[in-house]
Design a protein around this motif. Structure first.
Motif, short mmCIF file in Angstrom:
data_model
loop_
_atom_site.label_atom_id
_atom_site.label_comp_id
_atom_site.label_asym_id
_atom_site.label_seq_id
_atom_site.Cartn_x
_atom_site.Cartn_y
_atom_site.Cartn_z
N SER A 3 -10.58 6.71 -7.11
CA SER A 3 -11.05 5.38 -6.74
C SER A 3 -10.85 4.39 -7.88
O SER A 3 -10.41 3.25 -7.66
N MET A 4 -11.15 4.81 -9.11
CA MET A 4 -10.96 3.92 -10.26
C MET A 4 -9.48 3.60 -10.45
O MET A 4 -9.12 2.47 -10.81
N PHE A 5 -8.62 4.58 -10.20
CA PHE A 5 -7.17 4.36 -10.29
C PHE A 5 -6.75 3.27 -9.31
O PHE A 5 -6.03 2.32 -9.67
N PHE A 6 -7.20 3.37 -8.07
CA PHE A 6 -6.83 2.37 -7.08
C PHE A 6 -7.44 1.00 -7.38
O PHE A 6 -6.82 -0.03 -7.13
N ILE A 7 -8.66 0.98 -7.91
CA ILE A 7 -9.29 -0.31 -8.24
C ILE A 7 -8.45 -1.06 -9.27
O ILE A 7 -8.12 -2.24 -9.08
N MET A 44 12.69 -5.90 -11.24
CA MET A 44 12.72 -4.43 -11.28
C MET A 44 11.37 -3.87 -11.70
O MET A 44 10.95 -2.81 -11.21
N VAL A 45 10.66 -4.57 -12.58
CA VAL A 45 9.32 -4.13 -12.98
C VAL A 45 8.42 -4.09 -11.74
O VAL A 45 7.67 -3.14 -11.52
N TRP A 46 8.49 -5.14 -10.93
CA TRP A 46 7.68 -5.22 -9.71
C TRP A 46 8.06 -4.14 -8.71
O TRP A 46 7.20 -3.48 -8.13
N LEU A 47 9.37 -3.95 -8.49
CA LEU A 47 9.82 -2.96 -7.50
C LEU A 47 9.39 -1.55 -7.90
O LEU A 47 8.95 -0.77 -7.05
N LEU A 48 9.50 -1.22 -9.17
CA LEU A 48 9.04 0.10 -9.62
C LEU A 48 7.53 0.22 -9.48
O LEU A 48 7.01 1.30 -9.17
N GLY A 49 6.82 -0.89 -9.67
CA GLY A 49 5.37 -0.87 -9.45
C GLY A 49 5.01 -0.56 -8.01
O GLY A 49 4.05 0.17 -7.74
N VAL A 50 5.76 -1.12 -7.07
CA VAL A 50 5.50 -0.84 -5.65
C VAL A 50 5.81 0.62 -5.33
O VAL A 50 5.10 1.26 -4.54
N VAL A 51 6.85 1.17 -5.95
CA VAL A 51 7.16 2.60 -5.77
C VAL A 51 5.99 3.45 -6.27
O VAL A 51 5.59 4.43 -5.62
N ILE A 52 5.44 3.09 -7.42
CA ILE A 52 4.27 3.80 -7.95
C ILE A 52 3.12 3.73 -6.96
O ILE A 52 2.42 4.73 -6.70
N PHE A 53 2.89 2.56 -6.37
CA PHE A 53 1.81 2.38 -5.41
C PHE A 53 2.01 3.29 -4.19
O PHE A 53 1.06 3.93 -3.72
N LEU A 54 3.23 3.37 -3.68
CA LEU A 54 3.52 4.25 -2.54
C LEU A 54 3.28 5.73 -2.90
O LEU A 54 2.70 6.48 -2.11
N LEU A 55 3.71 6.13 -4.09
CA LEU A 55 3.49 7.51 -4.52
C LEU A 55 2.00 7.79 -4.67
O LEU A 55 1.53 8.90 -4.35
N MET A 56 1.25 6.81 -5.16
CA MET A 56 -0.20 6.96 -5.26
C MET A 56 -0.84 7.19 -3.90
O MET A 56 -1.72 8.04 -3.73
N MET A 57 -0.41 6.41 -2.91
CA MET A 57 -0.98 6.54 -1.57
C MET A 57 -0.68 7.91 -0.98
O MET A 57 -1.56 8.55 -0.39
N SER A 99 0.62 21.67 -2.88
CA SER A 99 1.75 21.71 -3.82
C SER A 99 2.28 20.31 -4.11
O SER A 99 2.58 19.98 -5.27
N LEU A 100 2.37 19.45 -3.08
CA LEU A 100 2.84 18.09 -3.30
C LEU A 100 1.82 17.25 -4.05
O LEU A 100 2.17 16.42 -4.89
N HIS A 101 0.53 17.47 -3.76
CA HIS A 101 -0.51 16.74 -4.47
C HIS A 101 -0.50 17.09 -5.95
O HIS A 101 -0.78 16.23 -6.80
N TYR A 102 -0.16 18.32 -6.27
CA TYR A 102 -0.07 18.73 -7.67
C TYR A 102 1.19 18.16 -8.34
O TYR A 102 1.17 17.78 -9.52
N LEU A 103 2.28 18.08 -7.60
CA LEU A 103 3.56 17.65 -8.16
C LEU A 103 3.64 16.13 -8.35
O LEU A 103 4.12 15.65 -9.39
N LEU A 104 3.20 15.37 -7.36
CA LEU A 104 3.46 13.93 -7.34
C LEU A 104 2.89 13.16 -8.53
O LEU A 104 3.50 12.17 -8.98
#
Length: 426
Positions: free
Chosen positions: A104-108, A129-142, A198-203
């Motif tokens: 929760s703190m990560f998402f906040i 590119m900084v923004w686009l990589l940030g959105v990729v991080i957000f998708l991986l977080m979700m 396994s994916l939750h551990y890897l991502l």
């Protein structure tokens, strides 16, 4: 950020000279976060959230590794293994609560980081590119968070997996095979639990890799700043260390105080009580909801209640939910205004705060039952969300008259201090 006035690393100690020749790790650190990295001198505390997100990820990885040592990814014992961690493992309750609230703190901090970028135009050239990589991080977080929510194998875990993966079946022809492939069967069970674990551990390690790319991409143009004006000379910058390491350290202290208070005093405040009931495929909860950080997107998903054209309402919801995130990838080109910071964009600033309000309304609708008036509210809020990015933003960027901007970062800083001094003597 390659400024001609940036300090260069010059090791003095013989050991450091030898290490710099063989493996220049100290030079890399110095140039990345030390005195060799000039930063705009006017950054405020909203620029702390990148560091805080990194700290939150570190907490998640460390606690997650410890939890994985005791967790059993088997539908028959997964729930009991979590209870074993809470009751029998030394400090297991703390590790589990820290991991749960750390998400929760990560998402906040990431949501605050995103909205800071929206307000100050950090997505614009030369930082696309900084923004686009940030959105990729957000998708991986979700994706990581969704699969982690399934692992306790409580009622909300099981039915959340059932409902969310069920939306893939709305995709014509390939939808149902894709859903069966994701779950490893026709319903969440051992196969799904093993895959998600396994994916939750890897991502998280994938996220860490993309964060390195994110920081690398940031160091090419350098950090943005509240004025939106690019650095012009040496007077506009200060070394990252000690000025911003101290500032980030203060922000990290506040972050940890909030995190510890949440973990020790109200650890279940952001969770759902039904997840302390073992998963039961024969008993559907009265109200199935995901974790709070998915609520706005869940509201968009549920906003479509009728078929339109030849597309089923369920499929429209899936398309809209993914489109709500995909829009962020195109944001650098949807906003054509040459001015970055909303401090000098009075019209855009009003619509920005309307967007913030709209996201809160979507979140409220996402946590509420799928009934009136929440359905119509989520539909109206979803319409505004897409209208903001696809209609309002392009129009505002063309018709808006920005306010006068300072000529440099230094001029803006000195003017601010002059105004403060005048107010103090008045």
């Amino acid at each position: 950020m390659s400024f001609p006035w940036a300090n260069q690393y010059q090791p003095q100690h013989p050991l450091m000279k030898w290490l710099d020749e063989k493996l220049p790790m100290p030079r890399l650190v110095y140039n990345a976060i030390g005195g060799g990295y000039p930063v705009p001198r006017n950054l405020n505390y909203f620029w702390n959230f990148g560091v805080l997100a990194g700290a939150a990820l570190a907490i998640q990885i460390i606690t997650g590794i410890v939890l994985a040592m005791h967790y059993a990814a088997n539908a028959g014992v997964a729930f009991d293994s979590v209870e074993h961690i809470m009751r029998d493992v030394n400090a297991g309750w703390f590790i589990r609560y820290a991991h749960m609230n750390g998400a929760s703190m990560f998402f906040i901090v990431v949501y605050l980081h995103i909205f800071r970028g929206l307000y100050y135009g950090s997505y614009k050239a030369p930082r696309e590119m900084v923004w686009l990589l940030g959105v990729v991080i957000f998708l991986l977080m979700m994706a990581t968070a969704f699969m982690g929510y399934v692992l306790p194998w409580g009622q909300m875990s099981f039915w959340g997996a059932q409902v969310i993966t069920g939306f893939f079946s709305a995709i014509p022809v390939v939808g149902e095979p894709v859903r069966v492939w994701l779950l490893g069967g026709f319903a969440p069970d051992n196969a799904a639990l093993n895959r998600f674990f396994s994916l939750h551990y890897l991502l998280p390690f994938v996220i860490a890799g993309v964060i390195i790319l994110h920081i690398w991409a940031l160091h090419i143009p350098g950090s943005s700043n509240p004025t939106g004006i690019e650095v012009k000379d040496e007077q506009d910058t200060v070394p990252f260390h000690p000025y911003y390491t101290a500032k980030d350290g203060f922000g990290l202290g506040i972050f940890l105080l909030v995190f510890v208070a949440l973990t020790f005093f109200v650890p279940n405040m952001l969770g759902h009580a039904d997840n302390y009931i073992p998963a039961n495929p024969l008993s559907t909860p009265a109200h199935i909801v995901p974790e709070w950080y998915f609520w706005p997107f869940y509201a968009i998903l549920r906003a479509f209640t009728f078929n339109f054209l030849w597309i089923d309402a369920k499929l429209w919801g899936v398309i809209a939910m993914f489109a709500a995130i995909a829009l962020l990838f195109f944001l650098p080109w949807l906003d054509s205004s040459p001015v970055k910071s909303s401090n000098y964009r009075p019209l855009y600033r009003k619509f920005f705060w309307l967007l913030v309000l709209d996201v809160f309304i979507l979140g409220w609708c996402g946590m509420s039952p799928a009934e009136q008036p929440y359905v119509i509210m989520s539909q109206l809020a979803s319409i505004y969300y897409f209208a903001h990015f696809l209609i309002i933003l392009p129009i505002v960027s063309r018709i808006e008259r920005p306010e006068p901007m300072p000529n440099s970062i230094t001029e803006a800083v000195l003017a601010k201090h002059a105004d403060a001094a005048s107010a103090a003597t008045a």
